[in-house]
Design a protein around this motif. Structure first.
Motif, PDB file in Angstrom:
ATOM      1  N   SER A  79      35.296  14.160  27.241  1.00 47.13           N
ATOM      2  CA  SER A  79      35.293  13.347  28.376  1.00 47.13           C
ATOM      3  C   SER A  79      33.631  13.366  28.857  1.00 47.13           C
ATOM      4  O   SER A  79      33.008  14.207  28.938  1.00 47.13           O
ATOM      5  CB  SER A  79      36.129  13.620  29.364  1.00 47.13           C
ATOM      6  OG  SER A  79      35.898  13.084  30.606  1.00 47.13           O
ATOM      7  N   PRO A  80      33.415  12.228  29.371  1.00 42.76           N
ATOM      8  CA  PRO A  80      32.120  12.014  30.114  1.00 42.76           C
ATOM      9  C   PRO A  80      32.024  12.783  31.568  1.00 42.76           C
ATOM     10  O   PRO A  80      30.910  12.792  32.347  1.00 42.76           O
ATOM     11  CB  PRO A  80      31.842  10.539  30.321  1.00 42.76           C
ATOM     12  CG  PRO A  80      33.366   9.968  30.210  1.00 42.76           C
ATOM     13  CD  PRO A  80      33.906  10.793  29.421  1.00 42.76           C
ATOM     14  N   ILE A  81      33.294  13.236  31.945  1.00 46.51           N
ATOM     15  CA  ILE A  81      33.329  14.029  33.243  1.00 46.51           C
ATOM     16  C   ILE A  81      33.512  15.456  32.872  1.00 46.51           C
ATOM     17  O   ILE A  81      34.413  15.960  32.188  1.00 46.51           O
ATOM     18  CB  ILE A  81      34.623  13.324  34.008  1.00 46.51           C
ATOM     19  CG1 ILE A  81      34.452  11.931  34.082  1.00 46.51           C
ATOM     20  CG2 ILE A  81      34.795  14.296  35.192  1.00 46.51           C
ATOM     21  CD1 ILE A  81      35.712  11.123  34.793  1.00 46.51           C
ATOM     22  N   ALA A  82      32.404  16.230  33.419  1.00 45.15           N
ATOM     23  CA  ALA A  82      32.387  17.478  33.418  1.00 45.15           C
ATOM     24  C   ALA A  82      33.424  18.331  33.561  1.00 45.15           C
ATOM     25  O   ALA A  82      33.992  19.151  33.041  1.00 45.15           O
ATOM     26  CB  ALA A  82      31.126  18.282  33.863  1.00 45.15           C
ATOM     27  N   VAL A  83      34.166  18.179  34.779  1.00 48.59           N
ATOM     28  CA  VAL A  83      35.365  18.904  35.085  1.00 48.59           C
ATOM     29  C   VAL A  83      36.432  18.596  34.527  1.00 48.59           C
ATOM     30  O   VAL A  83      37.159  19.513  34.106  1.00 48.59           O
ATOM     31  CB  VAL A  83      35.681  18.705  36.719  1.00 48.59           C
ATOM     32  CG1 VAL A  83      36.142  17.111  36.758  1.00 48.59           C
ATOM     33  CG2 VAL A  83      36.385  19.583  37.397  1.00 48.59           C
ATOM     34  N   SER A  84      36.413  17.635  33.595  1.00 44.12           N
ATOM     35  CA  SER A  84      37.863  17.147  32.782  1.00 44.12           C
ATOM     36  C   SER A  84      37.742  18.226  31.459  1.00 44.12           C
ATOM     37  O   SER A  84      38.447  18.520  31.192  1.00 44.12           O
ATOM     38  CB  SER A  84      37.836  15.732  32.552  1.00 44.12           C
ATOM     39  OG  SER A  84      38.322  14.920  33.631  1.00 44.12           O
ATOM     40  N   ASN A  85      36.305  18.334  31.076  1.00 42.63           N
ATOM     41  CA  ASN A  85      36.167  18.979  29.843  1.00 42.63           C
ATOM     42  C   ASN A  85      36.685  20.266  30.020  1.00 42.63           C
ATOM     43  O   ASN A  85      37.105  21.089  29.587  1.00 42.63           O
ATOM     44  CB  ASN A  85      34.613  18.614  29.325  1.00 42.63           C
ATOM     45  CG  ASN A  85      34.586  17.413  28.506  1.00 42.63           C
ATOM     46  OD1 ASN A  85      35.105  16.737  27.928  1.00 42.63           O
ATOM     47  ND2 ASN A  85      33.394  16.825  28.968  1.00 42.63           N
ATOM     48  N   TRP A  86      35.899  20.925  31.233  1.00 48.56           N
ATOM     49  CA  TRP A  86      36.332  22.261  31.721  1.00 48.56           C
ATOM     50  C   TRP A  86      37.743  22.274  31.939  1.00 48.56           C
ATOM     51  O   TRP A  86      38.257  23.463  31.336  1.00 48.56           O
ATOM     52  CB  TRP A  86      35.432  22.710  32.922  1.00 48.56           C
ATOM     53  CG  TRP A  86      35.869  23.993  33.596  1.00 48.56           C
ATOM     54  CD1 TRP A  86      35.179  25.085  32.876  1.00 48.56           C
ATOM     55  CD2 TRP A  86      36.741  24.211  34.464  1.00 48.56           C
ATOM     56  NE1 TRP A  86      35.689  26.068  33.737  1.00 48.56           N
ATOM     57  CE2 TRP A  86      36.837  25.607  34.756  1.00 48.56           C
ATOM     58  CE3 TRP A  86      37.703  23.510  35.057  1.00 48.56           C
ATOM     59  CZ2 TRP A  86      37.496  26.219  35.434  1.00 48.56           C
ATOM     60  CZ3 TRP A  86      38.482  23.976  36.073  1.00 48.56           C
ATOM     61  CH2 TRP A  86      38.387  25.285  36.217  1.00 48.56           C
ATOM     62  N   ALA A  87      38.331  21.574  32.603  1.00 49.94           N
ATOM     63  CA  ALA A  87      39.913  21.722  32.898  1.00 49.94           C
ATOM     64  C   ALA A  87      40.501  21.800  31.566  1.00 49.94           C
ATOM     65  O   ALA A  87      41.597  22.761  31.371  1.00 49.94           O
ATOM     66  CB  ALA A  87      40.262  20.838  33.772  1.00 49.94           C
ATOM     67  N   ALA A  88      40.342  20.985  30.528  1.00 47.72           N
ATOM     68  CA  ALA A  88      41.134  20.981  29.425  1.00 47.72           C
ATOM     69  C   ALA A  88      41.090  22.255  28.678  1.00 47.72           C
ATOM     70  O   ALA A  88      42.245  22.650  27.939  1.00 47.72           O
ATOM     71  CB  ALA A  88      40.404  19.836  28.336  1.00 47.72           C
ATOM     72  N   GLY A  89      39.953  23.122  28.994  1.00 43.05           N
ATOM     73  CA  GLY A  89      39.700  24.296  28.298  1.00 43.05           C
ATOM     74  C   GLY A  89      40.385  25.159  28.884  1.00 43.05           C
ATOM     75  O   GLY A  89      40.842  26.382  28.185  1.00 43.05           O
ATOM     76  N   GLN A  90      40.629  25.126  30.265  1.00 46.39           N
ATOM     77  CA  GLN A  90      41.696  26.174  30.967  1.00 46.39           C
ATOM     78  C   GLN A  90      43.097  26.061  30.747  1.00 46.39           C
ATOM     79  O   GLN A  90      43.923  27.037  30.898  1.00 46.39           O
ATOM     80  CB  GLN A  90      41.472  25.912  32.386  1.00 46.39           C
ATOM     81  CG  GLN A  90      39.839  25.806  32.853  1.00 46.39           C
ATOM     82  CD  GLN A  90      39.098  27.090  32.228  1.00 46.39           C
ATOM     83  OE1 GLN A  90      39.482  28.321  32.478  1.00 46.39           O
ATOM     84  NE2 GLN A  90      37.971  26.778  31.665  1.00 46.39           N
ATOM     85  N   LEU A  91      43.695  24.866  30.458  1.00 48.29           N
ATOM     86  CA  LEU A  91      45.053  24.817  30.452  1.00 48.29           C
ATOM     87  C   LEU A  91      45.758  25.452  29.240  1.00 48.29           C
ATOM     88  O   LEU A  91      45.114  25.852  27.838  1.00 48.29           O
ATOM     89  CB  LEU A  91      45.541  23.465  29.931  1.00 48.29           C
ATOM     90  CG  LEU A  91      44.853  22.314  31.207  1.00 48.29           C
ATOM     91  CD1 LEU A  91      45.414  20.855  30.838  1.00 48.29           C
ATOM     92  CD2 LEU A  91      45.479  22.651  32.288  1.00 48.29           C
ATOM     93  N   ARG A  92      46.873  26.201  29.295  1.00 51.66           N
ATOM     94  CA  ARG A  92      47.688  26.585  28.488  1.00 51.66           C
ATOM     95  C   ARG A  92      48.233  25.459  27.480  1.00 51.66           C
ATOM     96  O   ARG A  92      48.505  24.396  27.786  1.00 51.66           O
ATOM     97  CB  ARG A  92      48.829  27.527  29.019  1.00 51.66           C
ATOM     98  CG  ARG A  92      48.222  28.537  29.905  1.00 51.66           C
ATOM     99  CD  ARG A  92      49.608  29.315  30.234  1.00 51.66           C
ATOM    100  NE  ARG A  92      50.824  28.623  30.825  1.00 51.66           N
ATOM    101  CZ  ARG A  92      50.903  28.353  32.091  1.00 51.66           C
ATOM    102  NH1 ARG A  92      50.008  28.759  33.089  1.00 51.66           N
ATOM    103  NH2 ARG A  92      51.901  27.715  32.368  1.00 51.66           N
ATOM    104  N   ASP A  93      48.579  26.025  26.340  1.00 54.79           N
ATOM    105  CA  ASP A  93      49.256  24.961  25.312  1.00 54.79           C
ATOM    106  C   ASP A  93      50.399  24.283  25.888  1.00 54.79           C
ATOM    107  O   ASP A  93      50.725  23.134  25.496  1.00 54.79           O
ATOM    108  CB  ASP A  93      49.621  25.779  24.106  1.00 54.79           C
ATOM    109  CG  ASP A  93      48.268  26.183  23.351  1.00 54.79           C
ATOM    110  OD1 ASP A  93      47.183  25.684  23.798  1.00 54.79           O
ATOM    111  OD2 ASP A  93      48.487  26.930  22.227  1.00 54.79           O
ATOM    112  N   ASP A  94      51.329  24.884  26.691  1.00 55.90           N
ATOM    113  CA  ASP A  94      52.536  24.498  27.111  1.00 55.90           C
ATOM    114  C   ASP A  94      51.965  23.323  28.332  1.00 55.90           C
ATOM    115  O   ASP A  94      52.984  22.242  28.208  1.00 55.90           O
ATOM    116  CB  ASP A  94      53.382  25.414  27.631  1.00 55.90           C
ATOM    117  CG  ASP A  94      52.954  26.132  28.911  1.00 55.90           C
ATOM    118  OD1 ASP A  94      51.983  26.762  28.701  1.00 55.90           O
ATOM    119  OD2 ASP A  94      53.413  25.959  29.834  1.00 55.90           O
ATOM    120  N   GLN A  95      51.124  23.615  28.818  1.00 54.63           N
ATOM    121  CA  GLN A  95      50.840  22.563  29.904  1.00 54.63           C
ATOM    122  C   GLN A  95      50.092  21.324  28.961  1.00 54.63           C
ATOM    123  O   GLN A  95      50.374  20.182  29.652  1.00 54.63           O
ATOM    124  CB  GLN A  95      49.776  23.097  30.634  1.00 54.63           C
ATOM    125  CG  GLN A  95      50.231  24.334  31.795  1.00 54.63           C
ATOM    126  CD  GLN A  95      49.138  24.983  32.595  1.00 54.63           C
ATOM    127  OE1 GLN A  95      48.224  25.253  32.218  1.00 54.63           O
ATOM    128  NE2 GLN A  95      49.749  25.478  33.784  1.00 54.63           N
TER     129      GLN A  95
END
Length: 247
Positions: A79-95
């Protein structure tokens, strides 16, 4: 048919704001809580999704563009939005799987309002822009094809609360829980009977400090200072969004 429905939109991963709204007596007593998208793209994505999942069958989830973008970022489309790329990496697979499965809209009967369509932005698209002052033919365009019995449409996306009539249909935007434009606080709506736009005030200083302390997003403090404090007014947001509604 639920008598009272609380609508929460655009939480954007801000746990203190979400907790403040969920503590509201009218939210706690609501028959149903509808979540109209952009739930986790922010500094506390895992915590927010876990808190929402704890609502169980009391919550009905609808997907937004930021939820879709988290799934895409997790799959390698950044994503061009930094917080979205970071958040995507934090999520568990079930989320991630839950976000991927979210419907773009749901239609539910609500006492006094009849059939209500809940979506993130418009019934046909999760990121096109419609605003409180969009022209009527624009509203007719985005509502084209809706069944005649749907008399109320609830949408989010632009983070500014409003209600208006658009050619006999009532349009409701509850505003944003976590990234409000136009004033600090968590904005939401209560449906049935009628429509009430609500604002939950909370200790913004404490919320920003908590986000900065608990999130591992490198820019969490600055992000909270900008968005949780609502540095952007509704007039600022309308100026930015207006060219995107086709006017």
């Amino acid at each position: 048919m639920p008598d009272r429905v609380a609508v929460l939109s655009d939480i954007h991963g801000v746990l203190p704001a979400l907790e403040a709204v969920l503590a509201e007596p009218d939210v706690a007593a609501a028959d149903l809580i509808v979540l109209t998208g952009d739930l986790a793209a922010g500094p506390q994505p895992v915590e927010v999704l876990d808190r929402l999942a704890a609502l169980g069958d009391r919550a009905c989830w609808v997907g937004g563009n930021a939820d879709r973008e988290l799934v895409q970022a997790r799959a390698g489309r950044s994503s061009p939005i930094a917080v979205s790329n970071w958040a995507a990496g934090q999520l568990r697979d079930d989320q991630v799987a839950r976000l991927a499965a979210l419907p773009p809209s749901v239609t539910l009967p609500v006492t006094d309002l009849g059939d209500v369509l809940f979506c993130h932005d418009t019934p046909r698209d999760d990121e096109e822009v419609v605003l409180v002052d969009s022209r009527l033919d624009r509203w007719a365009e985005v509502f084209a094809g809706l069944p005649a019995e749907i008399g109320t449409v609830v949408c989010g996306h632009t983070h500014m609360p409003f209600t208006r009539l658009a050619d006999r249909r009532l349009v409701v935007n509850p505003g944003s829980v976590g990234m409000p434009y136009g004033g600090a606080g968590a904005w939401w709506a209560l449906l049935g009977p009628g429509v009430q736009l609500r604002r939950t005030r909370f200790d913004v200083d404490a919320a920003c400090a908590r986000v900065a302390a608990e999130s591992t997003f490198p820019d969490a403090a600055a992000w909270a200072d900008e968005y949780v404090r609502s540095r952007h007014s509704d007039a600022d947001a309308l100026t930015v969004f207006a060219p995107r509604d086709g006017r």
